[in-house]
Write a protein that holds these residues in place. Structure first.
Motif, PDB file in Angstrom:
ATOM      1  N   ASP A 158      41.160 -32.171 -32.062  1.00 38.59           N
ATOM      2  CA  ASP A 158      41.172 -32.796 -30.822  1.00 38.59           C
ATOM      3  C   ASP A 158      40.186 -33.075 -29.958  1.00 38.59           C
ATOM      4  N   LYS A 159      39.463 -31.959 -29.672  1.00 40.40           N
ATOM      5  CA  LYS A 159      38.300 -31.883 -28.926  1.00 40.40           C
ATOM      6  C   LYS A 159      37.267 -32.809 -29.685  1.00 40.40           C
ATOM      7  N   LEU A 160      37.054 -32.587 -31.044  1.00 33.47           N
ATOM      8  CA  LEU A 160      36.258 -33.266 -31.465  1.00 33.47           C
ATOM      9  C   LEU A 160      36.275 -34.670 -31.609  1.00 33.47           C
ATOM     10  N   VAL A 161      37.355 -35.213 -31.727  1.00 36.60           N
ATOM     11  CA  VAL A 161      37.898 -36.596 -31.735  1.00 36.60           C
ATOM     12  C   VAL A 161      37.572 -37.246 -30.234  1.00 36.60           C
ATOM     13  N   LYS A 162      37.644 -36.345 -28.954  1.00 35.39           N
ATOM     14  CA  LYS A 162      37.342 -36.452 -27.810  1.00 35.39           C
ATOM     15  C   LYS A 162      36.120 -37.205 -27.738  1.00 35.39           C
ATOM     16  N   LYS A 163      35.215 -36.174 -28.411  1.00 33.68           N
ATOM     17  CA  LYS A 163      33.723 -36.178 -28.231  1.00 33.68           C
ATOM     18  C   LYS A 163      33.270 -37.598 -29.024  1.00 33.68           C
ATOM     19  N   LEU A 164      33.863 -37.815 -29.908  1.00 34.06           N
ATOM     20  CA  LEU A 164      33.659 -39.024 -30.964  1.00 34.06           C
ATOM     21  C   LEU A 164      34.052 -40.144 -30.127  1.00 34.06           C
ATOM     22  N   ARG A 165      35.140 -40.074 -29.528  1.00 35.64           N
ATOM     23  CA  ARG A 165      35.560 -41.479 -28.643  1.00 35.64           C
ATOM     24  C   ARG A 165      34.665 -41.468 -27.636  1.00 35.64           C
ATOM     25  N   GLU A 166      34.119 -40.530 -26.917  1.00 38.16           N
ATOM     26  CA  GLU A 166      33.279 -40.791 -25.707  1.00 38.16           C
ATOM     27  C   GLU A 166      31.796 -41.222 -26.439  1.00 38.16           C
ATOM     28  N   ARG A 167      31.473 -41.009 -27.575  1.00 36.95           N
ATOM     29  CA  ARG A 167      30.204 -41.324 -28.162  1.00 36.95           C
ATOM     30  C   ARG A 167      30.306 -42.765 -28.487  1.00 36.95           C
ATOM     31  N   ASN A 168      31.600 -43.222 -29.237  1.00 35.01           N
ATOM     32  CA  ASN A 168      31.967 -44.676 -29.404  1.00 35.01           C
ATOM     33  C   ASN A 168      31.879 -45.493 -28.509  1.00 35.01           C
ATOM     34  N   ASP A 169      32.473 -45.050 -27.223  1.00 39.95           N
ATOM     35  CA  ASP A 169      32.763 -45.710 -26.232  1.00 39.95           C
ATOM     36  C   ASP A 169      31.285 -46.035 -25.191  1.00 39.95           C
ATOM     37  N   GLY A 170      30.106 -44.910 -25.565  1.00 36.87           N
ATOM     38  CA  GLY A 170      29.136 -44.924 -25.017  1.00 36.87           C
ATOM     39  C   GLY A 170      28.038 -45.898 -25.727  1.00 36.87           C
ATOM     40  N   SER A 171      28.194 -46.000 -26.935  1.00 28.25           N
ATOM     41  CA  SER A 171      27.491 -47.045 -27.737  1.00 28.25           C
ATOM     42  C   SER A 171      27.945 -48.457 -27.599  1.00 28.25           C
ATOM     43  N   GLN A 172      29.082 -48.550 -27.481  1.00 31.01           N
ATOM     44  CA  GLN A 172      29.608 -49.972 -27.157  1.00 31.01           C
ATOM     45  C   GLN A 172      29.140 -50.425 -25.794  1.00 31.01           C
ATOM     46  N   THR A 173      29.173 -49.528 -24.744  1.00 32.68           N
ATOM     47  CA  THR A 173      28.775 -49.804 -23.528  1.00 32.68           C
ATOM     48  C   THR A 173      27.127 -50.302 -23.498  1.00 32.68           C
ATOM     49  N   GLY A 174      26.501 -49.690 -24.407  1.00 32.28           N
ATOM     50  CA  GLY A 174      24.916 -49.635 -24.497  1.00 32.28           C
ATOM     51  C   GLY A 174      24.667 -50.939 -25.084  1.00 32.28           C
ATOM     52  N   LYS A 175      25.535 -51.744 -25.746  1.00 36.45           N
ATOM     53  CA  LYS A 175      25.290 -52.763 -26.345  1.00 36.45           C
ATOM     54  C   LYS A 175      24.677 -53.580 -25.685  1.00 36.45           C
TER      55      LYS A 175
END
Length: 200
Positions: A183-200
């Protein structure tokens, strides 16, 4: 795409559970991650335990997982190696020293308590310094030993229980333990995904 490798002993109980359960979540949430698992004492191609397979099927996993002995190719493939115990982590690092920066226990990697994270960082640094001293035949002080000892006691137990040989209920408890960390790992992955999409 983040490549995650879970590692346990025989790659028949804990790491296949982690792999299968995370693959379900990655698929459901459309996360940019690939997931595999391996074992430090695994026999490549062996079936995973019946109880692990049953729990994965129950959770909705329709893929197939066979055991895999950890090897250089898997270590190179992985961006992050997440082990089920501290012993597995040490074994991976001893065999593949180049993987030291990307190898963690699963529970350690998802730890979100700042004070504990600081203690882990300090312990790792101290242990490395002490090992270097020992390799150079230098004296390790009592103060250094005591500091490592006190840090060890400030850090929670990051080992995930081994259900090998246990009943389905024992496996279910291990799966629950793994799921809490995922659950915690998925949260980190979501944050990573959101961060990479924001950085596009």
């Amino acid at each position: 795409m983040l490549r995650i490798l879970f590692v346990c002993t025989g790659n028949t109980c804990r790491s296949p559970l982690a792999e299968g359960l995370l693959r379900i979540r990655v698929h459901q949430e459309g996360l940019a991650a690939e997931v595999r698992s391996a074992g430090v004492s695994a026999m490549t191609g062996a079936p995973i335990s019946h109880n692990s397979a049953s729990l994965l099927q129950e959770a909705g996993f329709d893929g197939s997982i066979r055991s895999l002995a950890i090897q250089e190719s898997e270590v190179k493939w992985a961006d992050i190696i997440l082990t089920m115990t501290t012993g597995h982590k040490r074994t991976v690092i001893q065999r593949f020293p180049g993987a030291v920066e990307k190898t963690f226990t699963l529970k350690e990697y998802v730890e979100d308590d700042h004070h504990i994270l600081q203690a882990i960082e300090e312990r790792e640094k101290l242990v490395t310094e002490v090992q270097l001293k020992q390799a150079l035949s230098q004296t390790v002080t009592a103060e250094e030993r005591n500091r490592i000892y006190s840090l060890e006691h400030a850090i929670p137990d990051y080992d995930i229980s081994d259900p090998f040989g246990g009943s389905l209920e024992v496996y279910r408890q291990t799966a629950k333990e793994i799921s809490g960390s995922l659950d915690k790992l998925v949260k980190k992955l979501r944050e990573r995904n959101d961060g990479s999409q924001t950085g596009k």
